[in-house]
Design a protein around this motif. Structure first.
Motif, PDB file in Angstrom:
ATOM      1  N   ASP A  28       1.347   2.493   5.738  1.00  0.00           N
ATOM      2  CA  ASP A  28       0.016   2.026   6.091  1.00  0.00           C
ATOM      3  C   ASP A  28       0.072   1.267   7.414  1.00  0.00           C
ATOM      4  O   ASP A  28       0.967   0.432   7.638  1.00  0.00           O
ATOM      5  N   GLU A  29      -0.875   1.555   8.296  1.00  0.00           N
ATOM      6  CA  GLU A  29      -0.823   1.002   9.658  1.00  0.00           C
ATOM      7  C   GLU A  29      -0.855  -0.525   9.655  1.00  0.00           C
ATOM      8  O   GLU A  29      -0.092  -1.188  10.366  1.00  0.00           O
ATOM      9  N   SER A  30      -1.726  -1.133   8.859  1.00  0.00           N
ATOM     10  CA  SER A  30      -1.829  -2.589   8.811  1.00  0.00           C
ATOM     11  C   SER A  30      -0.562  -3.210   8.231  1.00  0.00           C
ATOM     12  O   SER A  30      -0.048  -4.218   8.754  1.00  0.00           O
ATOM     13  N   PRO A  79       0.823  -1.219   0.000  1.00  0.00           N
ATOM     14  CA  PRO A  79       0.000   0.000   0.000  1.00  0.00           C
ATOM     15  C   PRO A  79       0.854   1.266   0.000  1.00  0.00           C
ATOM     16  O   PRO A  79       1.945   1.301   0.581  1.00  0.00           O
ATOM     17  N   ARG A  80       0.353   2.309  -0.686  1.00  0.00           N
ATOM     18  CA  ARG A  80       1.083   3.574  -0.748  1.00  0.00           C
ATOM     19  C   ARG A  80       1.121   4.220   0.636  1.00  0.00           C
ATOM     20  O   ARG A  80       0.146   4.156   1.396  1.00  0.00           O
ATOM     21  N   PRO A  81       2.221   4.879   0.974  1.00  0.00           N
ATOM     22  CA  PRO A  81       2.292   5.558   2.267  1.00  0.00           C
ATOM     23  C   PRO A  81       1.527   6.881   2.242  1.00  0.00           C
ATOM     24  O   PRO A  81       1.229   7.425   1.174  1.00  0.00           O
ATOM     25  N   ASP A  82       1.197   7.380   3.400  1.00  0.00           N
ATOM     26  CA  ASP A  82       0.622   8.723   3.535  1.00  0.00           C
ATOM     27  C   ASP A  82       1.758   9.734   3.615  1.00  0.00           C
ATOM     28  O   ASP A  82       2.839   9.436   4.153  1.00  0.00           O
TER      29      ASP A  82
END
Length: 530
Positions: free
Chosen positions: A447-449, A412-415
């Motif tokens: 991403d937290e997960s 997943p892309r980071p924030d």
């Protein structure tokens, strides 16, 4: 000086006893307790065979004396042979009673499984065999052992020596140099901290030694009347298996042998029609088991036929026996924080366990659509997917147990967060003070997960940003920074009503191998100035 001649089977039993005595002081596993139980079973079968042989030897002596010209002259030989048998049966029977007490202390035999109910019991064994003030059954055995050896020595040929049946630790090479064992007497060395299965095997081994001493004296007596070669009137086939339940893919091992045999002939043996190698009168069976046809409990019933051909008094004869065994369906469980999907190009760590296989669990792994990296411990594996799905092949001891297919996710892309010198995120709604904003930094947040399941792959950094000062429709000036830094050169030109246009032009991620990859990224944030 005469010495005891041991058969290969007796040598094997002696070697197993050395291993047993070396392990008595250890805390043993369930798998090892099972091996002690198998060892005890093998010893008991050998002792029964020795009993049948000794009966045949005495019978052979009696029949030979009847054929001699002056039978009365050899009456003392038969009398001594019967006395040796009586002394031996009495001592072996007493030990059998002691074994009964030991088994009773463990709760007896489970009627459903056929196994000892509590094979790990030690305290009750200590009370029975050692006891307080040296009053246990093991101490009662010592004078009985000494008396037996003394009486056999008096009956045997001059010069025959029998080793003590109650050796202390200091008299045993494997224990005399161990400071924790060397000072123990016979009872303490053999039955202190000893589980039920090991105690039974120890007592069975003593019965085996006694039968061996008996056989030596009976052989000497038989030689006096020319009856050393004994013929048995009943010969039957017997199969001894290490276990009746095995895991698919594991080796099934068993022995097929004549229960009462003679050195005067070598029987021919076969397994399902194929000839077997015969060693010391015992056919060696070894084959790789196959699964399939499992019932609701995961067991598959299998059989094979063993045959023994020999020359009987009435001519050639063949005995066949069909042996039943069960194959246990192998099972395993996969534990991972990333189920049901794995992440592309990342270290997805799995743990594969099999409680049913126990000590037989020795897995290896391969992957289709990725790489499987073995961990430091059994059952640990890291999967690095390279495709949209990856299949893990689970093998144990060279046998494929199963295939597990996983979906593969893209990372997943980071924030992205734009912060100032205070570390607080810049406000793109109400804006920032044009005079005080002199430092910006762009942070890439995983991403937290993904960060929770793959922390070694969730290491991000912003490698390049462009900060542009805009006024109305015009760009006043711009600066490029390696992820963040001072914008004082722009702040000196900034006025209220202007705006900063911050564009992230590069993001990098470091994976579990330490390799750095650049992620295509487009992100723009506008900060009004007041």
């Amino acid at each position: 000086m005469a010495s005891l001649k041991e058969t290969p089977r007796q040598k094997m039993i002696g070697m197993m006893y050395l291993v047993l005595t070396a392990l008595l002081a250890l805390q043993v596993s369930d798998a090892l307790l099972q091996k002690f139980a198998l060892l005890n079973s093998s010893l008991e079968m050998a002792n029964q065979s020795s009993l049948n042989k000794s009966k045949g030897m005495v019978q052979g002596i009696e029949e030979r004396i009847k054929d001699l010209p002056n039978p009365a002259a050899y009456a003392d030989v038969l009398k001594k042979a019967n006395e040796v048998r009586r002394l031996t049966d009495s001592l072996v029977g007493h030990i059998e009673n002691v074994k009964g007490q030991v088994l009773e202390a463990a709760g007896g035999i489970d009627p459903e499984t056929g196994n000892i109910k509590n094979p790990k019991e030690e305290e009750k064994i200590y009370e029975i065999m050692v006891g307080g003030a040296k009053q246990g059954e093991a101490y009662k055995l010592i004078p009985m052992f000494d008396s037996y050896v003394k009486q056999l020595t008096a009956t045997a040929d001059p010069g025959t020596k029998f080793a003590s049946l109650a050796l202390e630790a200091k008299d045993i090479p494997s224990a005399q140099k161990d400071p924790n064992q060397a000072n123990k007497d016979f009872a303490e060395f053999n039955f202190e901290h000893t589980p039920v299965a090991a105690a039974l095997a120890t007592l069975s081994q003593k019965q085996s030694e006694i039968r061996r001493y008996e056989a030596e004296v009976l052989n000497q007596l038989a030689a006096k009347v020319g009856a050393k070669e004994i013929k048995f009137d009943k010969v039957f086939a017997q199969v001894s298996a290490n276990a009746n339940t095995v895991v698919a893919g594991m080796e099934y091992q068993a022995e097929v042998f004549i229960a009462a045999t003679s050195s005067g002939f070598t029987p021919r043996m076969s397994y399902n029609g194929s000839p077997l190698q015969v060693v010391d009168g015992r056919g060696q069976i070894k084959f790789k088991t196959s699964g399939g046809g499992y019932d609701a409990n995961g067991l598959a019933k299998k059989t094979y036929t063993a045959s023994v051909s020999y020359m009987s008094p009435a001519g050639p004869k063949t005995e066949s026996i069909t042996k039943e065994y069960f194959v246990l369906k192998p099972t395993y469980n996969i534990e991972t924080g990333t189920l049901p999907a794995l992440y592309l190009g990342c270290a997805n760590r799995l743990s594969v366990a099999s409680a049913g296989l126990g000590a037989l669990w020795n897995p290896s792994f391969t992957a289709e659509g990725g790489e499987a990296i073995a961990g430091a411990n059994k059952g640990k594996v890291t999967i690095v997917p390279t495709a949209a799905s990856v299949t893990l092949n689970v093998n144990n001891a060279g046998t494929l147990l199963g295939k597990e297919t996983f979906r593969v996710r893209r990372v997943p892309r980071p924030d992205i967060k734009i912060v100032g010198s205070s570390g607080a995120e810049l406000n793109d709604k109400s804006g920032e003070n044009s005079a005080s904003l002199r430092f910006v930094n762009a942070k890439a947040i995983a991403d937290e997960s993904f960060a929770a399941t793959n922390p070694e792959d969730a290491n991000y950094r912003v490698s390049e940003i462009e900060v542009a000062l805009a006024r109305g429709t015009k760009r006043v000036a711009s600066i490029t920074l390696p992820g963040g830094g001072s914008i004082s050169s722009l702040a000196g030109q900034a006025q209220a009503g202007d705006r900063y246009r911050i564009e992230v032009k590069g993001v990098q991620r470091k994976n579990f191998k330490g390799s750095v990859e650049t992620i295509p990224f487009s992100f723009v944030k506008v900060i009004p100035l007041n």
